[in-house]
Design a protein around this motif. Structure first.
Motif, PDB file in Angstrom:
ATOM      1  N   HIS A 161      41.616  47.985  26.937  1.00 49.04           N
ATOM      2  CA  HIS A 161      42.232  46.832  27.613  1.00 49.04           C
ATOM      3  C   HIS A 161      41.216  45.692  27.673  1.00 49.04           C
ATOM      4  O   HIS A 161      40.954  45.118  28.716  1.00 49.04           O
ATOM      5  N   GLY A 162      40.622  45.389  26.519  1.00 49.53           N
ATOM      6  CA  GLY A 162      39.524  44.449  26.449  1.00 49.53           C
ATOM      7  C   GLY A 162      39.959  42.994  26.401  1.00 49.53           C
ATOM      8  O   GLY A 162      41.120  42.651  26.596  1.00 49.53           O
ATOM      9  N   GLY A 163      38.973  42.136  26.131  1.00 50.85           N
ATOM     10  CA  GLY A 163      39.247  40.700  26.121  1.00 50.85           C
ATOM     11  C   GLY A 163      39.712  40.229  27.473  1.00 50.85           C
ATOM     12  O   GLY A 163      39.086  40.502  28.498  1.00 50.85           O
ATOM     13  N   ALA A 164      40.830  39.528  27.497  1.00 53.88           N
ATOM     14  CA  ALA A 164      41.342  38.956  28.742  1.00 53.88           C
ATOM     15  C   ALA A 164      42.325  39.868  29.465  1.00 53.88           C
ATOM     16  O   ALA A 164      42.923  39.469  30.461  1.00 53.88           O
ATOM     17  N   ILE A 165      42.495  41.095  28.986  1.00 52.07           N
ATOM     18  CA  ILE A 165      43.386  42.035  29.683  1.00 52.07           C
ATOM     19  C   ILE A 165      42.676  42.537  30.949  1.00 52.07           C
ATOM     20  O   ILE A 165      43.189  42.403  32.062  1.00 52.07           O
ATOM     21  N   GLU A 166      41.496  43.125  30.764  1.00 49.92           N
ATOM     22  CA  GLU A 166      40.628  43.532  31.877  1.00 49.92           C
ATOM     23  C   GLU A 166      39.247  42.954  31.580  1.00 49.92           C
ATOM     24  O   GLU A 166      38.409  43.601  30.931  1.00 49.92           O
ATOM     25  N   PRO A 167      39.004  41.709  31.985  1.00 54.19           N
ATOM     26  CA  PRO A 167      37.831  40.949  31.549  1.00 54.19           C
ATOM     27  C   PRO A 167      36.499  41.649  31.819  1.00 54.19           C
ATOM     28  O   PRO A 167      36.298  42.233  32.883  1.00 54.19           O
ATOM     29  N   GLY A 168      35.634  41.555  30.842  1.00 48.60           N
ATOM     30  CA  GLY A 168      34.306  42.149  30.946  1.00 48.60           C
ATOM     31  C   GLY A 168      34.207  43.531  30.341  1.00 48.60           C
ATOM     32  O   GLY A 168      33.114  43.994  30.017  1.00 48.60           O
ATOM     33  N   THR A 169      35.329  44.218  30.176  1.00 48.27           N
ATOM     34  CA  THR A 169      35.268  45.591  29.666  1.00 48.27           C
ATOM     35  C   THR A 169      34.815  45.633  28.211  1.00 48.27           C
ATOM     36  O   THR A 169      34.068  46.538  27.824  1.00 48.27           O
ATOM     37  N   THR A 170      35.234  44.664  27.403  1.00 47.00           N
ATOM     38  CA  THR A 170      34.801  44.625  26.001  1.00 47.00           C
ATOM     39  C   THR A 170      33.292  44.523  25.918  1.00 47.00           C
ATOM     40  O   THR A 170      32.629  45.267  25.174  1.00 47.00           O
ATOM     41  N   GLU A 171      32.722  43.582  26.662  1.00 44.75           N
ATOM     42  CA  GLU A 171      31.292  43.322  26.565  1.00 44.75           C
ATOM     43  C   GLU A 171      30.462  44.497  27.076  1.00 44.75           C
ATOM     44  O   GLU A 171      29.436  44.856  26.472  1.00 44.75           O
ATOM     45  N   ILE A 172      30.901  45.121  28.160  1.00 45.52           N
ATOM     46  CA  ILE A 172      30.173  46.268  28.705  1.00 45.52           C
ATOM     47  C   ILE A 172      30.229  47.443  27.731  1.00 45.52           C
ATOM     48  O   ILE A 172      29.201  48.074  27.440  1.00 45.52           O
ATOM     49  N   ALA A 173      31.414  47.735  27.206  1.00 43.13           N
ATOM     50  CA  ALA A 173      31.555  48.833  26.249  1.00 43.13           C
ATOM     51  C   ALA A 173      30.768  48.559  24.973  1.00 43.13           C
ATOM     52  O   ALA A 173      30.128  49.464  24.406  1.00 43.13           O
ATOM     53  N   LEU A 178      35.972  55.339  33.178  1.00 43.99           N
ATOM     54  CA  LEU A 178      35.307  54.605  34.250  1.00 43.99           C
ATOM     55  C   LEU A 178      36.101  53.355  34.575  1.00 43.99           C
ATOM     56  O   LEU A 178      36.325  52.508  33.699  1.00 43.99           O
ATOM     57  N   GLU A 179      36.523  53.256  35.821  1.00 43.97           N
ATOM     58  CA  GLU A 179      37.253  52.073  36.299  1.00 43.97           C
ATOM     59  C   GLU A 179      36.287  51.221  37.109  1.00 43.97           C
ATOM     60  O   GLU A 179      35.800  51.652  38.156  1.00 43.97           O
ATOM     61  N   LEU A 180      36.006  50.030  36.618  1.00 44.51           N
ATOM     62  CA  LEU A 180      35.046  49.141  37.254  1.00 44.51           C
ATOM     63  C   LEU A 180      35.793  48.050  38.008  1.00 44.51           C
ATOM     64  O   LEU A 180      36.637  47.357  37.437  1.00 44.51           O
ATOM     65  N   THR A 181      35.467  47.894  39.276  1.00 46.55           N
ATOM     66  CA  THR A 181      36.124  46.849  40.061  1.00 46.55           C
ATOM     67  C   THR A 181      35.763  45.460  39.536  1.00 46.55           C
ATOM     68  O   THR A 181      34.756  45.282  38.839  1.00 46.55           O
ATOM     69  N   SER A 182      36.577  44.494  39.908  1.00 47.57           N
ATOM     70  CA  SER A 182      36.288  43.104  39.535  1.00 47.57           C
ATOM     71  C   SER A 182      34.898  42.702  40.002  1.00 47.57           C
ATOM     72  O   SER A 182      34.147  42.038  39.274  1.00 47.57           O
ATOM     73  N   GLY A 183      34.551  43.104  41.238  1.00 45.35           N
ATOM     74  CA  GLY A 183      33.251  42.757  41.785  1.00 45.35           C
ATOM     75  C   GLY A 183      32.101  43.289  40.954  1.00 45.35           C
ATOM     76  O   GLY A 183      31.113  42.585  40.719  1.00 45.35           O
ATOM     77  N   LEU A 184      32.235  44.521  40.493  1.00 45.86           N
ATOM     78  CA  LEU A 184      31.159  45.109  39.690  1.00 45.86           C
ATOM     79  C   LEU A 184      31.091  44.458  38.312  1.00 45.86           C
ATOM     80  O   LEU A 184      30.003  44.192  37.799  1.00 45.86           O
ATOM     81  N   ARG A 185      32.238  44.173  37.721  1.00 50.15           N
ATOM     82  CA  ARG A 185      32.228  43.519  36.402  1.00 50.15           C
ATOM     83  C   ARG A 185      31.635  42.115  36.474  1.00 50.15           C
ATOM     84  O   ARG A 185      30.871  41.708  35.599  1.00 50.15           O
ATOM     85  N   LYS A 186      31.945  41.396  37.525  1.00 51.91           N
ATOM     86  CA  LYS A 186      31.371  40.043  37.678  1.00 51.91           C
ATOM     87  C   LYS A 186      29.855  40.104  37.833  1.00 51.91           C
ATOM     88  O   LYS A 186      29.143  39.187  37.403  1.00 51.91           O
ATOM     89  N   LYS A 187      29.345  41.173  38.423  1.00 51.50           N
ATOM     90  CA  LYS A 187      27.903  41.333  38.599  1.00 51.50           C
ATOM     91  C   LYS A 187      27.184  41.478  37.257  1.00 51.50           C
ATOM     92  O   LYS A 187      25.958  41.297  37.180  1.00 51.50           O
TER      93      LYS A 187
END
Length: 205
Positions: free
Chosen positions: A38-50, A161-170
């Motif tokens: 669910h990368g890109g703008a679906i669940e933002p930040g997940t693409t870059e972290i993965a 792993l489900e990362l909250t918005s707060g953790l992804r923004k960090k």
């Protein structure tokens, strides 16, 4: 909220590659696959972290990325309906599989899910070392369904792993994960570096 599309087959039939979404893979002949379904703008930040986990570990990588100008959440297909042929073929060849997902919440939390108890235990310990809070995933995010794509690896047990918005923004220096912020590697934070290192370390033997 229920998904707009009941499967990836339906999504791909009713949307357009290169306009609504992009799919990419990086194959390293590794026993480990890291994915952002669910990368890109679906669940933002997940693409870059993965992507960074895969890069650091020399792991195989799969990314499905929403690129619409708006309403990218419509491209979310739940993990146990993820009949996407490229990923299905790739993951069936891997001993280990880990998916990075995003969930709501401004608290900085990782919800731990999936069926690979050995890797999950290592991740909890590793995250504790850098002060990252972990909790068992709620039932709707548990990742234990046998049909969840993450459990379709050779062992039948993956990690979600489900990362909250707060953790992804960090993970970004400006604490934002809009497209410009998240795709600028200069904006990737020291925390993101530490966080991804701990995930890579969980797969070291």
């Amino acid at each position: 909220m229920s998904d707009k599309y009941s499967s990836m087959t339906e999504l791909e039939d009713k949307t357009e590659e290169g306009v609504d979404w992009e799919r990419s893979t990086r194959e390293k002949n590794s026993a480990v696959l890291i994915s952002a379904i669910h990368g890109g703008a679906i669940e933002p930040g997940t693409t870059e972290i993965a992507d960074l986990i895969s890069e650091k570990g020399g792991f195989d990588f799969y990314n499905f990325k929403g690129i619409k100008s708006k309403n990218n959440e419509e491209l979310h297909v739940t993990s146990h309906h993820y009949d996407e042929p490229v990923l299905n073929k790739l993951i069936a060849e891997k001993e280990y599989a880990l998916a990075i997902h995003g969930c709501k919440g401004e608290d900085e939390v990782v919800y731990i899910g999936g069926k690979d108890d050995e890797i999950l235990s290592k991740l909890v310990k590793n995250f504790q070392k850098i002060g990252v809070k972990t909790e068992d995933s709620p039932s709707n995010l548990s990742g234990v369904n046998d049909n969840n794509i993450i459990n379709c690896c050779k062992s039948g047990a993956g990690v979600q792993l489900e990362l909250t918005s707060g953790l992804r923004k960090k993970c970004f220096k400006n604490a934002k994960y809009n497209k410009k912020s998240r795709e600028d590697r200069e904006n990737w934070s020291d925390f993101m570096d530490d966080f991804t290192n701990q995930i890579v370390a969980a797969f070291e033997r």
